[in-house]
Design a protein around this motif. Structure first.
Motif, PDB file in Angstrom:
ATOM      1  N   LEU A  48      74.938  36.651 -95.104  1.00  0.00           N
ATOM      2  CA  LEU A  48      76.249  37.113 -95.589  1.00  0.00           C
ATOM      3  C   LEU A  48      77.391  36.361 -94.890  1.00  0.00           C
ATOM      4  O   LEU A  48      78.352  35.937 -95.536  1.00  0.00           O
ATOM      5  N   ASN A  49      77.263  36.182 -93.582  1.00  0.00           N
ATOM      6  CA  ASN A  49      78.306  35.472 -92.835  1.00  0.00           C
ATOM      7  C   ASN A  49      78.417  34.018 -93.283  1.00  0.00           C
ATOM      8  O   ASN A  49      79.513  33.459 -93.323  1.00  0.00           O
ATOM      9  N   LEU A  50      77.290  33.409 -93.630  1.00  0.00           N
ATOM     10  CA  LEU A  50      77.319  32.032 -94.149  1.00  0.00           C
ATOM     11  C   LEU A  50      78.039  31.993 -95.493  1.00  0.00           C
ATOM     12  O   LEU A  50      78.892  31.133 -95.729  1.00  0.00           O
ATOM     13  N   MET A  51      77.711  32.957 -96.384  1.00  0.00           N
ATOM     14  CA  MET A  51      78.329  32.968 -97.723  1.00  0.00           C
ATOM     15  C   MET A  51      79.819  33.265 -97.651  1.00  0.00           C
ATOM     16  O   MET A  51      80.588  32.814 -98.494  1.00  0.00           O
ATOM     17  N   ALA A  52      80.225  34.046 -96.637  1.00  0.00           N
ATOM     18  CA  ALA A  52      81.643  34.382 -96.489  1.00  0.00           C
ATOM     19  C   ALA A  52      82.396  33.292 -95.729  1.00  0.00           C
ATOM     20  O   ALA A  52      83.582  33.434 -95.462  1.00  0.00           O
ATOM     21  N   GLY A  53      81.694  32.227 -95.359  1.00  0.00           N
ATOM     22  CA  GLY A  53      82.351  31.109 -94.678  1.00  0.00           C
ATOM     23  C   GLY A  53      82.700  31.405 -93.237  1.00  0.00           C
ATOM     24  O   GLY A  53      83.527  30.730 -92.640  1.00  0.00           O
ATOM     25  N   ASN A  84      89.963  34.038-102.033  1.00  0.00           N
ATOM     26  CA  ASN A  84      88.811  34.297-102.907  1.00  0.00           C
ATOM     27  C   ASN A  84      87.798  35.310-102.389  1.00  0.00           C
ATOM     28  O   ASN A  84      86.960  35.780-103.156  1.00  0.00           O
ATOM     29  N   ILE A  85      87.844  35.588-101.097  1.00  0.00           N
ATOM     30  CA  ILE A  85      86.752  36.355-100.503  1.00  0.00           C
ATOM     31  C   ILE A  85      87.252  37.635 -99.839  1.00  0.00           C
ATOM     32  O   ILE A  85      88.236  37.614 -99.101  1.00  0.00           O
ATOM     33  N   GLY A  86      86.567  38.749-100.142  1.00  0.00           N
ATOM     34  CA  GLY A  86      86.844  40.007 -99.456  1.00  0.00           C
ATOM     35  C   GLY A  86      85.627  40.392 -98.634  1.00  0.00           C
ATOM     36  O   GLY A  86      84.510  39.976 -98.931  1.00  0.00           O
ATOM     37  N   PHE A  87      85.846  41.186 -97.577  1.00  0.00           N
ATOM     38  CA  PHE A  87      84.727  41.566 -96.716  1.00  0.00           C
ATOM     39  C   PHE A  87      84.851  43.044 -96.355  1.00  0.00           C
ATOM     40  O   PHE A  87      85.933  43.515 -96.032  1.00  0.00           O
ATOM     41  N   ILE A  88      83.730  43.766 -96.434  1.00  0.00           N
ATOM     42  CA  ILE A  88      83.689  45.171 -96.008  1.00  0.00           C
ATOM     43  C   ILE A  88      82.658  45.273 -94.891  1.00  0.00           C
ATOM     44  O   ILE A  88      81.515  44.846 -95.064  1.00  0.00           O
ATOM     45  N   PHE A  89      83.086  45.802 -93.737  1.00  0.00           N
ATOM     46  CA  PHE A  89      82.209  45.863 -92.571  1.00  0.00           C
ATOM     47  C   PHE A  89      81.602  47.259 -92.415  1.00  0.00           C
ATOM     48  O   PHE A  89      82.177  48.245 -92.861  1.00  0.00           O
ATOM     49  N   ILE A 163      83.295  39.994-103.194  1.00  0.00           N
ATOM     50  CA  ILE A 163      83.387  40.824-101.992  1.00  0.00           C
ATOM     51  C   ILE A 163      82.006  40.928-101.352  1.00  0.00           C
ATOM     52  O   ILE A 163      81.018  41.239-102.014  1.00  0.00           O
ATOM     53  N   PHE A 164      81.954  40.628-100.054  1.00  0.00           N
ATOM     54  CA  PHE A 164      80.727  40.755 -99.283  1.00  0.00           C
ATOM     55  C   PHE A 164      80.811  42.038 -98.463  1.00  0.00           C
ATOM     56  O   PHE A 164      81.815  42.273 -97.795  1.00  0.00           O
ATOM     57  N   ALA A 165      79.772  42.851 -98.532  1.00  0.00           N
ATOM     58  CA  ALA A 165      79.763  44.110 -97.787  1.00  0.00           C
ATOM     59  C   ALA A 165      78.505  44.154 -96.919  1.00  0.00           C
ATOM     60  O   ALA A 165      77.391  44.050 -97.425  1.00  0.00           O
ATOM     61  N   ASP A 166      78.698  44.270 -95.594  1.00  0.00           N
ATOM     62  CA  ASP A 166      77.548  44.302 -94.685  1.00  0.00           C
ATOM     63  C   ASP A 166      77.256  45.740 -94.270  1.00  0.00           C
ATOM     64  O   ASP A 166      77.980  46.317 -93.470  1.00  0.00           O
ATOM     65  N   GLU A 167      76.208  46.316 -94.831  1.00  0.00           N
ATOM     66  CA  GLU A 167      75.823  47.711 -94.552  1.00  0.00           C
ATOM     67  C   GLU A 167      77.037  48.640 -94.635  1.00  0.00           C
ATOM     68  O   GLU A 167      77.349  49.335 -93.662  1.00  0.00           O
ATOM     69  N   THR A 194      82.829  40.541-108.256  1.00  0.00           N
ATOM     70  CA  THR A 194      81.446  40.306-107.860  1.00  0.00           C
ATOM     71  C   THR A 194      81.221  40.934-106.480  1.00  0.00           C
ATOM     72  O   THR A 194      82.046  40.761-105.589  1.00  0.00           O
ATOM     73  N   PHE A 195      80.122  41.678-106.345  1.00  0.00           N
ATOM     74  CA  PHE A 195      79.811  42.294-105.052  1.00  0.00           C
ATOM     75  C   PHE A 195      78.437  41.858-104.550  1.00  0.00           C
ATOM     76  O   PHE A 195      77.469  41.871-105.316  1.00  0.00           O
ATOM     77  N   ILE A 196      78.354  41.497-103.274  1.00  0.00           N
ATOM     78  CA  ILE A 196      77.074  41.245-102.618  1.00  0.00           C
ATOM     79  C   ILE A 196      76.976  42.269-101.498  1.00  0.00           C
ATOM     80  O   ILE A 196      77.782  42.244-100.561  1.00  0.00           O
ATOM     81  N   VAL A 197      76.031  43.177-101.612  1.00  0.00           N
ATOM     82  CA  VAL A 197      75.954  44.295-100.674  1.00  0.00           C
ATOM     83  C   VAL A 197      74.677  44.217 -99.836  1.00  0.00           C
ATOM     84  O   VAL A 197      73.569  44.249-100.376  1.00  0.00           O
ATOM     85  N   VAL A 198      74.854  44.093 -98.532  1.00  0.00           N
ATOM     86  CA  VAL A 198      73.706  44.072 -97.624  1.00  0.00           C
ATOM     87  C   VAL A 198      73.280  45.500 -97.305  1.00  0.00           C
ATOM     88  O   VAL A 198      74.124  46.348 -97.014  1.00  0.00           O
ATOM     89  N   THR A 199      71.997  45.752 -97.397  1.00  0.00           N
ATOM     90  CA  THR A 199      71.487  47.074 -97.046  1.00  0.00           C
ATOM     91  C   THR A 199      70.029  46.964 -96.597  1.00  0.00           C
ATOM     92  O   THR A 199      69.341  46.007 -96.940  1.00  0.00           O
TER      93      THR A 199
END
Ligand SMILES: Nc1ncnc2c1ncn2[C@@H]1O[C@H](COP(=O)(O)OP(=O)(O)OP(=O)(O)O)[C@@H](O)[C@H]1O
Ligand SMILES: [Mg+2]
Length: 237
Positions: A48-53, A84-89, A163-167, A194-199
């Protein structure tokens, strides 16, 4: 929309080499909501961190909206990320000295958007995540689930394409987890973000359109919870 090509990553510290990701390939279409599933240490946050740059891979390419973020220089990447990129921690990462509304508006302050437009957008988003009545409170006056709603609103305010969301529900009880996942599912439907959700939870992943599973840094693709084992499975590790 998002294309990951031959990504491998090895952490190096001192003389120590830790290979974490091995030749990862996948694509996510505009407007899709996908899960990145895997047990602890499988490499989800690294991917996820790689994709979020947030860091550069040892090998491979990551295209977002047809631009290779691996090749981008620092300044261009910083600007690309802002736009372009959002992040949810997992831990919300809100600023305690700012109100809920000010936290949501913060990304727009850096883009010199006028205060009245910022306010209008932040209040609309707070309404969308169901906590308009908390706008003038401080994060410490909110429950964990409410704080995560704030961070979801904040991630959306710049209208990012992904948007990338890590857990995002990692710190929450089961009922609140359901509420937050439903908010994300509804936003994805309504705003086509678009959402990429880590779980690490299958029940969470199964609600997404597709599931990408990581195991020890190798990727196995599954669709709608039905395993489609790729050719890598069973290969050397
Ligand atoms: N900065 C680093 N330096 C060295 N090794 C690291 C670093 N960051 C992560 N790792 C290692 O990479 C592997 C994958 O870590 P990662 O954080 O991506 O896993 P994860 O799937 O997100 O796990 P979790 O579910 O526990 O969050 C782990 O073995 C971890 O120890
Ligand atoms: Mg992680």
């Amino acid at each position: 929309m998002l294309r990951v090509e031959n990504i491998s990553h090895t952490f190096k510290s001192g003389g120590e080499m830790t290979p974490v990701l091995h030749n990862i390939n996948f694509e996510v279409q505009q407007g899709e909501m996908v899960a990145l599933l895997g047990s602890s240490g499988s490499g989800k946050s690294t991917m996820l961190n790689l994709m979020a740059g947030l860091m550069k891979p040892t090998e491979g390419h990551i295209f977002i909206a047809d631009q290779d973020i691996v090749k981008m220089g620092e300044n261009k990447l910083a600007e690309f990320r802002r736009k372009n990129i959002g992040f949810i921690f997992q831990a919300y990462e809100l600023i305690s000295s700012l109100t809920v509304r000010e936290n949501v508006e913060l990304p727009l302050v850096f883009q010199s958007v006028s205060p009245s437009v910022r306010k209008q957008k932040s209040l609309a988003l707070l309404e969308g995540v169901g906590i308009l009545d908390k706008a003038e409170l401080f994060p410490s006056q909110l429950s964990g689930g409410q704080q995560q709603r704030v961070s979801i609103a904040r991630s959306l305010i710049t209208e990012p394409s992904v948007i990338f969301a890590d857990e995002p529900t990692g710190n929450l009880d089961t009922k609140t987890e359901e509420e937050i996942i439903n908010i994300l599912l509804n936003l994805n439907k309504k705003m086509k973000t678009t959402f990429i959700v880590v779980t690490h939870e299958l029940e969470v992943a199964e609600q997404m359109q597709r599931i990408f599973t990581l195991r020890d840094g190798f990727m196995i693709t599954e669709k709608h919870g039905v395993a489609e084992v790729g050719p890598e499975e069973g290969g050397q590790q």
